[in-house]
Design a protein around this motif. Sequence first.
Motif, short mmCIF file in Angstrom:
data_model
loop_
_atom_site.label_atom_id
_atom_site.label_comp_id
_atom_site.label_asym_id
_atom_site.label_seq_id
_atom_site.Cartn_x
_atom_site.Cartn_y
_atom_site.Cartn_z
N ASN A 77 0.85 -1.20 0.00
CA ASN A 77 0.00 0.00 0.00
C ASN A 77 0.88 1.25 0.00
N MET A 78 1.58 1.46 -1.09
CA MET A 78 2.44 2.62 -1.25
C MET A 78 2.65 2.88 -2.74
N SER A 79 2.95 4.12 -3.05
CA SER A 79 3.16 4.51 -4.44
C SER A 79 4.50 3.96 -4.92
N TYR B 65 -2.89 3.22 -4.96
CA TYR B 65 -3.38 4.59 -4.92
C TYR B 65 -3.21 5.12 -3.50
N THR B 66 -2.44 6.19 -3.35
CA THR B 66 -2.11 6.70 -2.01
C THR B 66 -2.60 8.12 -1.77
N PRO C 55 -10.03 3.06 -2.52
CA PRO C 55 -9.24 3.24 -3.75
C PRO C 55 -10.10 3.28 -5.00
N CYS C 56 -11.35 2.84 -4.91
CA CYS C 56 -12.24 2.84 -6.07
C CYS C 56 -13.03 4.14 -6.17
N ARG D 44 -2.66 0.11 -8.31
CA ARG D 44 -2.41 0.97 -9.47
C ARG D 44 -1.78 0.22 -10.64
N ASP D 45 -0.72 -0.56 -10.37
CA ASP D 45 -0.04 -1.24 -11.48
C ASP D 45 -0.58 -2.65 -11.64
#
Length: 778
Positions: free
Chosen positions: A159-161, A165-166, A174-175, A216-217
Amino acid sequence: MSGSATSCEECLLIHPSCAWCAEEDFGRVGTLFSRCDLSQNLIYRGCEAQFIEHPRSVSSILKNTPLSSKSSGSTQHDVIQIQPQKISLSLRPGDPTTFEVQVRPVEDYPVDLYYLMDLSLSMKDDLDTIRNLGTKLAEEMKKLTSNFRLGFGTFVDKNMSPFSYTAPKYQENPCNGYKPFPKCIPSFGFRNLLSLTDKVDRFNEEVQKQMVSRNRDAPEGGFDAILQAAVCKERIGWRKEAYHLLVFATDDVPHLALDGKLAGLVQPHDGQCHLNDKNEYSASTKMDYPSLALLGEKLAESNIFLIFAVTKRHYVLYKNFTALIPGTTVEILDQSSKNIIQLIVTAYNNIRSKVELSVWDHPEDLSLAFTAICQDGQPLPGLRKCADLKIGDTVSFNVSIDAQNCPPQGTQKSFTIKPVGFKDRLEVVVDYRCSCGCTRLTQANSSRCSSVGIYACGTCRCEPGYRGAHCECGEGEVGTANLAACREADGKQVCSGRGECTCNQCWCFESEFGKIYGTFCECDDFSCARHKGILCSGERCMAGHGDCHCGECKCHAGYIGDNCDCSTETAACVSEDGRMCSGRGSCVCGRCQCTEPGAFGDTCEKCPTCPDACATKRECIECHLFNTGKFTDNDTCQRMCKDEIIIKESLNSDDPSTVLCLYKTENDCVMKFTYSEHASGQSVLTALKEPECAAAPDAATVLLAVVGSILLVGIMLLAIWKLVITIHDRREFANFQSARSRARYEMASNPLYKQPISTQPVETVFQMHGKSYNGGVH
């Protein structure tokens, strides 16, 4: 072979067949070098057998409990699946010894299955599918074992960039703003939601509570979760006496070691358990992702079989992972995980049908060679695995072990042999036989050595300043009365010009090139043939191929030739399919010499122009792309098929260096691929993404085509018949005309023919008919 040995220990190191005679009066007076020889030679020359030192490598079984045939009881402590369990080896360097290991997978063995699921947003349909998985899976597994436990864990990613999504608006959801699915939970590394339990209803309850997340990825943090599930044994609840299955369900690729640097995580994974009080992975944002090597090590330590349940799109990638992580298999997961139960059962049966040995804590100075004897009873040298087994089948492995050198006296080493994924193991304890038994009777200042030397194993080691077989002479004393004792023959130099004669015995000079020895200093260990500038293809201390003895290379076991450069070992010539040089050449000096035109490679395995090239590569295409064919077994596919496979929509067969291969599939489709060899030496297979299948013909079209064909054939037959009749009629008419013409000609030219003449007047004629032209009567 043994002339350079001046002590029993030196003799034993020369070659495993060398023996030492410790009898005091053996050999000629003053000779130290004839004591080291083959046992039969020493006996022939008069050495009594009780004085011969010839230690051999031996093995003794310390624990040998019989194999179990079926699991018994709930604790399973008494279940034995490998025999023997402990063995002791005493090794003489160069003298290998062999022992047998038997393995039998027992029936009805307990199973612990931990289901590890990807909870990223793309797996939402899969989560809905498995909500009642626990009950259904337990019903299927009860057909295979009466002792089954199930656990459940989930993962997403760090849970980090830049992995998740942070931004503040995504912290709780996150949605947020994502219209297709506006509500989901924050990302996390790993959560142990249900430790292994036989209460499968709790599995269904936990699944019902879960919601998907969003990262995100594309890659996921699944390898973080696998490692925690493997090392947190007590928290997960793995039993020692059970098969450990870890099902890893995902639809995307994983993050690997060093990916964490993108988020500033430079600390490598420490391989430890980091579950907090909430059963969550607490070091997710502190350490990098684990490497494949670390993952494989920890899975093996915990005897865990890892099952990759992945979508078809990533099947090839995860199948490549299985070659790097022992005890893993990969299965194709349908969309929405509809086939997950059958997938797990198939993977379990596949795992139970294989036995593969692994070696732990392998000492570097010991070489091991395995020969598998599977259910057909045929020995398979070089293999440590048997497949296609049934529960209760017993397989055996012959293990040959050899020591390469002698460590310091008293050294003892150990290692472990265990089947992959089994708790059972064979402990092997090793000591070394590098000393002679006669050394225990060593006497200092012995009267046998004129009280100025050490008597050991039949010889005297004189103190400085003394020489002779019994240290009876001082240095510089030359036996002038009988220098002939120091000449090899009349007219030859004393001690071959490479030593001095003392006490009627030659004492050889030292040389910077090596050792000079022999009764008359006629031998040395440096005047032999060389290979690539190396004496006898390498000196013994360099682990070479032979030793130089008196001008002649004496090759070690496994080598021949004037300079010991030719290996008799054929293992390097055996191709992946078990044939010698792939059946396209012969093994000469440990290397394949390809005789088939166009064949090349270390084992002649590369041959684009050979008739069987397409058939061989076809199996690799089938197992890698479609999981079918003879190499369907994952390990077999990885071992036999190491070519690079490129998938394309269309093939270019114009390149003269490529071979176009075609074959018909089970569905009557045509699969095409090309086979070529890259400049780097790697085989390259370029295959179509899918086989070419002809569309099924339309029934009406077929009917019309058949009817039309019949009509066309009928019309053609009528036309031909009409043409034949016309030609015939014209021919007959022409014949008729010709005959008619001939008839007219004959009538006109007949000399017998005369025109008829009437003798009555014309009027009379008309009167006779009641007619008269003159009177107008009618």
